[in-house]
Design a protein around this motif. Structure first.
Motif, short mmCIF file in Angstrom:
data_model
loop_
_atom_site.label_atom_id
_atom_site.label_comp_id
_atom_site.label_asym_id
_atom_site.label_seq_id
_atom_site.Cartn_x
_atom_site.Cartn_y
_atom_site.Cartn_z
N ALA A 122 0.84 -1.15 -0.11
CA ALA A 122 0.06 -0.01 0.01
C ALA A 122 0.80 1.56 -0.08
CB ALA A 122 -1.06 -0.20 1.13
N TYR A 125 2.71 1.62 -3.44
CA TYR A 125 1.59 1.99 -4.56
C TYR A 125 1.29 3.57 -4.38
CZ TYR A 125 0.60 -2.75 -6.54
OH TYR A 125 0.86 -3.83 -7.12
N ALA A 126 1.00 4.04 -3.01
CA ALA A 126 0.67 5.36 -2.78
C ALA A 126 1.85 6.23 -3.31
CB ALA A 126 0.41 5.47 -1.04
N ARG A 138 -3.20 4.46 -7.58
CA ARG A 138 -4.10 4.76 -6.46
C ARG A 138 -5.16 3.52 -5.92
NH1 ARG A 138 -3.74 9.85 -8.62
NH2 ARG A 138 -5.54 9.50 -10.03
N ALA A 141 -2.88 1.14 -4.22
CA ALA A 141 -2.96 1.51 -2.78
C ALA A 141 -3.95 1.33 -1.96
CB ALA A 141 -2.41 2.90 -2.70
N SER A 144 -4.51 -2.72 -1.49
CA SER A 144 -3.62 -3.00 -0.68
C SER A 144 -3.83 -2.84 0.90
CB SER A 144 -2.28 -2.88 -1.15
OG SER A 144 -1.93 -3.36 -2.35
#
Length: 186
Positions: A122, A125-126, A138, A141, A144
């Motif tokens: 997360a 990805y963020a 997004r 994120a 996840s």
């Protein structure tokens, strides 16, 4: 720059596909669906780690040789976040192995790796979503993060591994497929 395609999609796809298979195998073993002893899950994850690392090294070298885009800030940031996440998971795994082997702690500690891995994904990805402004990152994120919460709430349930496998398809495999497609069309 921001417009540069992310080139690590094939690496992400290999790791998430292998992890999905390993999660499902882990769930099958501890649920008694196979003749294997629950201690066999260690072998499942060892094979996952070895195969995943070999594939990542091979694909990483191929990406670095094939494209100058691998040196863009966004691709360097992507590599750094995922490598750091992987090393953190490895450190936690090794710590749990020591705690269980030498200190007699419960093997249930291994269950905490699943929500930890989703949490690290997360964050990765963020960061990438912030740098690229890509909606699929997004989504990854958020998915996840949700997967981390869901698996944490199920941490003592054997079927958590099956649920985690399905959640990884949503939060990891699908975004990796999108990334692969974007890199090929760029």
């Amino acid at each position: 720059g921001r417009a540069s395609p992310l080139l690590g999609g094939e690496i992400g796809l290999s790791w998430t596909t292998l992890a999905t298979v390993a999660l499902m195998a882990h769930g099958a073993v501890i649920s008694g669906w196979t003749p294997l002893s629950p201690s066999a899950v260690g072998l499942v994850w060892l094979v996952y780690g070895i195969i995943g690392t070999l594939i990542a090294v091979i694909l990483g070298r191929r990406i670095n040789k094939a494209s100058d885009l691998s040196r863009t800030l966004i691709n360097q940031a992507s590599a750094a976040t995922w490598i750091a996440s992987g090393l953190m998971i490895f450190a936690v795994v090794m710590s749990i192995i020591v705690a269980v082997s030498l200190n007699g702690y419960s093997p249930d500690l291994f269950n905490s790796i699943v929500p930890l891995a989703f949490s690290l994904a997360a964050v990765s990805y963020a960061v990438l979503a912030s740098l690229t402004q890509q909606g699929y990152l997004r989504f990854a994120a958020l998915a996840s993060g949700a997967a981390a919460s869901i698996t944490l709430m199920m941490i003592h349930e054997p079927h958590m591994y099956f649920v985690a496998g399905v959640l990884l398809i949503i939060s990891g495999i699908i975004p990796s497929l999108i990334e692969v497609r974007k890199a090929r069309t760029a």
